[in-house]
Design a protein around this motif. Structure first.
Motif, PDB file in Angstrom:
ATOM      1  N   GLY A   3       0.977  -1.434  -0.137  1.00  0.00           N
ATOM      2  CA  GLY A   3       0.446  -0.008  -0.512  1.00  0.00           C
ATOM      3  C   GLY A   3       0.674   1.249   0.347  1.00  0.00           C
ATOM      4  N   TYR A   4       1.950   1.503  -0.423  1.00  0.00           N
ATOM      5  CA  TYR A   4       2.969   2.193  -0.241  1.00  0.00           C
ATOM      6  C   TYR A   4       4.346   2.018  -1.204  1.00  0.00           C
ATOM      7  CZ  TYR A   4       1.360   3.886   4.965  1.00  0.00           C
ATOM      8  OH  TYR A   4       0.990   3.454   6.049  1.00  0.00           O
ATOM      9  N   PHE A   5       4.605   2.811  -1.979  1.00  0.00           N
ATOM     10  CA  PHE A   5       5.668   2.749  -2.997  1.00  0.00           C
ATOM     11  C   PHE A   5       7.228   3.879  -2.480  1.00  0.00           C
ATOM     12  CE2 PHE A   5       2.678   6.694  -4.504  1.00  0.00           C
ATOM     13  CZ  PHE A   5       4.002   7.709  -4.336  1.00  0.00           C
ATOM     14  N   LEU A   6       7.696   3.633  -3.003  1.00  0.00           N
ATOM     15  CA  LEU A   6       9.290   4.107  -2.639  1.00  0.00           C
ATOM     16  C   LEU A   6       9.839   5.374  -3.265  1.00  0.00           C
ATOM     17  CD1 LEU A   6      11.878   4.925  -1.198  1.00  0.00           C
ATOM     18  CD2 LEU A   6      12.869   2.766  -3.035  1.00  0.00           C
ATOM     19  N   ASP A   7       9.796   6.896  -3.430  1.00  0.00           N
ATOM     20  CA  ASP A   7       9.600   8.398  -3.675  1.00  0.00           C
ATOM     21  C   ASP A   7      10.891   9.026  -3.042  1.00  0.00           C
ATOM     22  OD1 ASP A   7       9.545  10.675  -5.722  1.00  0.00           O
ATOM     23  OD2 ASP A   7       7.453  10.863  -4.690  1.00  0.00           O
ATOM     24  N   ASN A   8      11.781   8.828  -3.884  1.00  0.00           N
ATOM     25  CA  ASN A   8      12.908  10.186  -2.889  1.00  0.00           C
ATOM     26  C   ASN A   8      13.348   9.608  -1.934  1.00  0.00           C
ATOM     27  OD1 ASN A   8      13.466  11.969  -5.048  1.00  0.00           O
ATOM     28  ND2 ASN A   8      11.677  12.914  -4.745  1.00  0.00           N
ATOM     29  N   PHE A   9      12.979   7.981  -1.779  1.00  0.00           N
ATOM     30  CA  PHE A   9      13.798   7.833  -1.007  1.00  0.00           C
ATOM     31  C   PHE A   9      12.804   8.135   0.327  1.00  0.00           C
ATOM     32  CE2 PHE A   9      17.611   9.008  -2.455  1.00  0.00           C
ATOM     33  CZ  PHE A   9      18.163   7.308  -2.890  1.00  0.00           C
ATOM     34  N   ILE A  10      11.833   8.669   0.500  1.00  0.00           N
ATOM     35  CA  ILE A  10      10.451   8.304   1.300  1.00  0.00           C
ATOM     36  C   ILE A  10       9.049   7.292   0.536  1.00  0.00           C
ATOM     37  CG2 ILE A  10       9.007   9.315   2.359  1.00  0.00           C
ATOM     38  CD1 ILE A  10      10.783  12.022   2.283  1.00  0.00           C
ATOM     39  N   CYS A  11       8.781   6.100   1.764  1.00  0.00           N
ATOM     40  CA  CYS A  11       8.007   5.379   1.365  1.00  0.00           C
ATOM     41  C   CYS A  11       6.024   5.998   1.215  1.00  0.00           C
ATOM     42  CB  CYS A  11       7.583   4.279   1.739  1.00  0.00           C
ATOM     43  SG  CYS A  11       9.090   2.954   2.380  1.00  0.00           S
ATOM     44  N   LYS A  12       5.204   6.867   0.413  1.00  0.00           N
ATOM     45  CA  LYS A  12       4.379   7.423   0.807  1.00  0.00           C
ATOM     46  C   LYS A  12       3.157   6.797  -0.037  1.00  0.00           C
ATOM     47  CE  LYS A  12       6.480  11.444  -1.075  1.00  0.00           C
ATOM     48  NZ  LYS A  12       6.546  12.639  -2.738  1.00  0.00           N
ATOM     49  N   GLN A  13       1.944   6.945   0.565  1.00  0.00           N
ATOM     50  CA  GLN A  13       0.785   6.134   0.838  1.00  0.00           C
ATOM     51  C   GLN A  13       0.093   6.111  -0.604  1.00  0.00           C
ATOM     52  OE1 GLN A  13      -2.113   6.476   3.589  1.00  0.00           O
ATOM     53  NE2 GLN A  13      -2.926   4.933   3.443  1.00  0.00           N
ATOM     54  N   CYS A  14       0.109   4.876  -1.256  1.00  0.00           N
ATOM     55  CA  CYS A  14      -0.596   4.867  -2.710  1.00  0.00           C
ATOM     56  C   CYS A  14      -1.978   5.465  -2.097  1.00  0.00           C
ATOM     57  CB  CYS A  14      -0.707   3.576  -3.110  1.00  0.00           C
ATOM     58  SG  CYS A  14       0.053   2.909  -3.767  1.00  0.00           S
ATOM     59  N   LYS A  15      -2.668   6.234  -3.524  1.00  0.00           N
ATOM     60  CA  LYS A  15      -4.015   6.910  -3.894  1.00  0.00           C
ATOM     61  C   LYS A  15      -4.342   6.241  -4.046  1.00  0.00           C
ATOM     62  CE  LYS A  15      -1.262  10.800  -5.002  1.00  0.00           C
ATOM     63  NZ  LYS A  15      -1.252  12.404  -5.731  1.00  0.00           N
TER      64      LYS A  15
END
Length: 213
Positions: A56-68
């Motif tokens: 339910g999360y993805f990696l973006d610029n070394f930060i795991c962000k929650q999927c929309k």
């Protein structure tokens, strides 16, 4: 060794070791404390060094962000498809003499003048666009690489233009529709640009064959 307290940004495998390691992703991925293993990971992070995004999360610029929500990604995909279809249709219409002649008659020859101007200035325009795009990609990735906190307004603006990074994650992060391991992610990010490039070359070849015939 079972009562060692580690600071934020650090990780310890289990109670039987006194070795403390630095987390690979953003320092906030490891919350610190006297726990070990996954218990030291913040929400959205897991496994060794808290270096893997949870489901339910993805990696973006070394930060795991929650999927929309899936609807938001669907709208992005539809928008990209519409833009590509429009570009292809315009290119085809302008490459067919009869259709271009009709368009020129309706527009007072302004379309041909615009196309001629673009053809003449194609090289300097593309050079400037490449410089602007490269600068954008460097600036937006700098924050994640060097752990720099960019202004909120700029971060929102950069996020809205994520598609310009020319990666599959710019449209739909793969981890949001299928959980992939490192090698699967590497394969996708490597093969997709190649497929797109080959498709563009094939389209160009067919266009040249059609024009010459």
């Amino acid at each position: 060794t079972d009562r060692i307290s580690v600071s934020e940004g650090h990780w310890r495998r289990h109670n039987d070791t006194s070795t403390v390691l630095t987390c690979l992703l953003d320092p906030s991925s490891c919350v610190g404390g006297e726990s070990t293993g996954d218990k030291l990971c913040n929400v959205g992070y897991e496994q060794a060094l808290c270096a893997v995004c949870s489901e339910g999360y993805f990696l973006d610029n070394f930060i795991c962000k929650q999927c929309k929500s899936s609807n938001q990604y669907t709208s992005k995909v539809i928008l990209v498809i519409i833009i590509l279809v429009i570009v292809v249709l315009i290119s085809l219409c302008l490459s067919i003499p009869s259709i271009r002649s009709t368009i020129d008659d309706l527009s007072g020859n302004k379309i041909s003048q615009s196309v001629d101007w673009l053809t003449t200035n194609y090289r300097p325009i593309t050079i400037k666009l490449k410089i602007a795009l490269a600068t954008y990609q460097i600036v937006t990735s700098t924050g994640g690489i060097f752990n720099i906190q960019l202004p909120t307004s700029y971060s929102k603006f950069a996020q809205a233009l994520d598609i310009l990074n020319l990666t599959i994650y710019g449209i739909v992060p793969s981890q949001c529709w299928k959980r992939l391991d490192f090698f699967e992610n590497l394969f996708i990010t490597t093969i997709v640009p190649i497929i797109i490039t080959v498709a563009l070359i094939v389209c160009y070849i067919f266009e040249r064959i059609y024009i010459t015939s």
